[in-house]
Design a protein around this motif. Structure first.
Motif, PDB file in Angstrom:
ATOM      1  N   ARG A   1      45.889 -36.835  14.479  1.00 33.86           N
ATOM      2  CA  ARG A   1      45.019 -36.185  15.454  1.00 33.86           C
ATOM      3  C   ARG A   1      44.155 -35.107  14.791  1.00 33.86           C
ATOM      4  NH1 ARG A   1      46.301 -36.778  20.905  1.00 33.86           N
ATOM      5  NH2 ARG A   1      46.340 -39.035  21.164  1.00 33.86           N
TER       6      ARG A   1
ATOM      7  N   GLU B   1      41.397 -36.789  12.826  1.00 35.55           N
ATOM      8  CA  GLU B   1      40.452 -37.377  13.763  1.00 35.55           C
ATOM      9  C   GLU B   1      39.552 -36.294  14.359  1.00 35.55           C
ATOM     10  OE1 GLU B   1      40.803 -40.487  17.441  1.00 35.55           O
ATOM     11  OE2 GLU B   1      42.038 -38.676  17.550  1.00 35.55           O
ATOM     12  N   THR B   2      40.145 -35.157  14.698  1.00 38.01           N
ATOM     13  CA  THR B   2      39.382 -34.048  15.276  1.00 38.01           C
ATOM     14  C   THR B   2      38.354 -33.510  14.287  1.00 38.01           C
ATOM     15  OG1 THR B   2      41.204 -33.398  16.730  1.00 38.01           O
ATOM     16  CG2 THR B   2      39.544 -31.725  16.245  1.00 38.01           C
TER      17      THR B   2
ATOM     18  N   ASN C   1      35.490 -35.946  13.912  1.00 36.63           N
ATOM     19  CA  ASN C   1      34.599 -35.912  15.069  1.00 36.63           C
ATOM     20  C   ASN C   1      33.687 -34.695  15.036  1.00 36.63           C
ATOM     21  OD1 ASN C   1      35.600 -38.284  16.151  1.00 36.63           O
ATOM     22  ND2 ASN C   1      37.088 -37.256  17.478  1.00 36.63           N
TER      23      ASN C   1
END
Length: 230
Positions: free
Chosen positions: A9, A12-13, A16
């Protein structure tokens, strides 16, 4: 298992956020290109350009796109007079005072009630903003400021913010030295961001999991990373 999920996570953050900031980088460079392609960019041209970007739907968290003009002391009164003749009778460079260099937010779109609060503000007068502006000027790069409270904020839903700056220079000059970049600067295209809005726009349902901590890629590019005194 939990550690692997957290790592996934987190990565991924960060990815992004980096993708979204790269998009904002391109927005600012495109706006700066307006000035490169023309001897001057008037208020209407700037408004039309930003309007075509559809900021609210395509770039959530981006409060607007603006242009901050460099104003030398000898030109200050003439600049104020000319801007007032455009229909802004109460225009002034804020804050008041005598300084070696002035800047003024002369364009900020959309020109809504929030962004009108920043009209005429001298960002160079505030240390955190000034550090980022100087670095953008000297490096001819898009630079992210440290954390600030935007002029657009009110007591309701008050958020921390930051700004991105890209320098604008006189056309047709060579910018391969530091002295040349400093001597030929005319202003900065910039964008203000409200951090909570930005994170909600990027992360959506995961915003609570990400928290409100600033990502590593912002820290790397900060000119100053300390709490503002304004």
């Amino acid at each position: 298992m939990l550690q692997e999920e957290f790592k996934f996570r987190f990565n991924e953050t960060v990815a992004n956020i980096e993708r979204r900031l790269s998009g904002y980088d391109l927005v600012l460079r495109g706006a700066a290109g307006l000035f490169v392609a023309s001897d001057s960019v008037d208020r209407d041209e700037f408004r039309k350009y930003v309007s075509e970007l559809n900021l609210e739907s395509r770039y959530p968290g981006l409060q607007g796109v603006g242009y901050s003009l460099l104003v030398v002391p000898d030109d200050k009164e003439r600049h104020i007079t000319e801007t007032r003749r455009e229909g802004f009778a109460g225009y002034a460079i804020r804050p008041e005072g005598t300084r070696d260099i002035y800047t003024s937010i002369i364009y900020i779109e959309p020109f809504d009630w929030r962004n009108q609060r920043a009209f005429g503000y001298d960002m160079y007068s505030e240390p955190i903003r000034r550090a980022a502006m100087m670095r953008a000027r000297d490096e001819n790069q898009v630079i992210v400021s440290g954390k600030v409270t935007l002029l657009q904020e009110t007591d309701k839903d008050k958020q921390a913010g930051f700004l991105m700056y890209v320098p604008v220079y006189r056309n047709g000059v060579t910018l391969d030295t530091l002295d040349a970049r400093r001597a030929n600067l005319t202003g900065w295209v910039y964008a203000p961001f409200r951090i909570n809005d930005l994170m909600r726009g990027i992360l959506g349902a995961h915003v609570r999991e990400a928290g409100e901590a600033r990502p590593r890629n912002l820290r790397r590019r900060h000119a100053i990373d300390k709490k503002p005194d304004v």
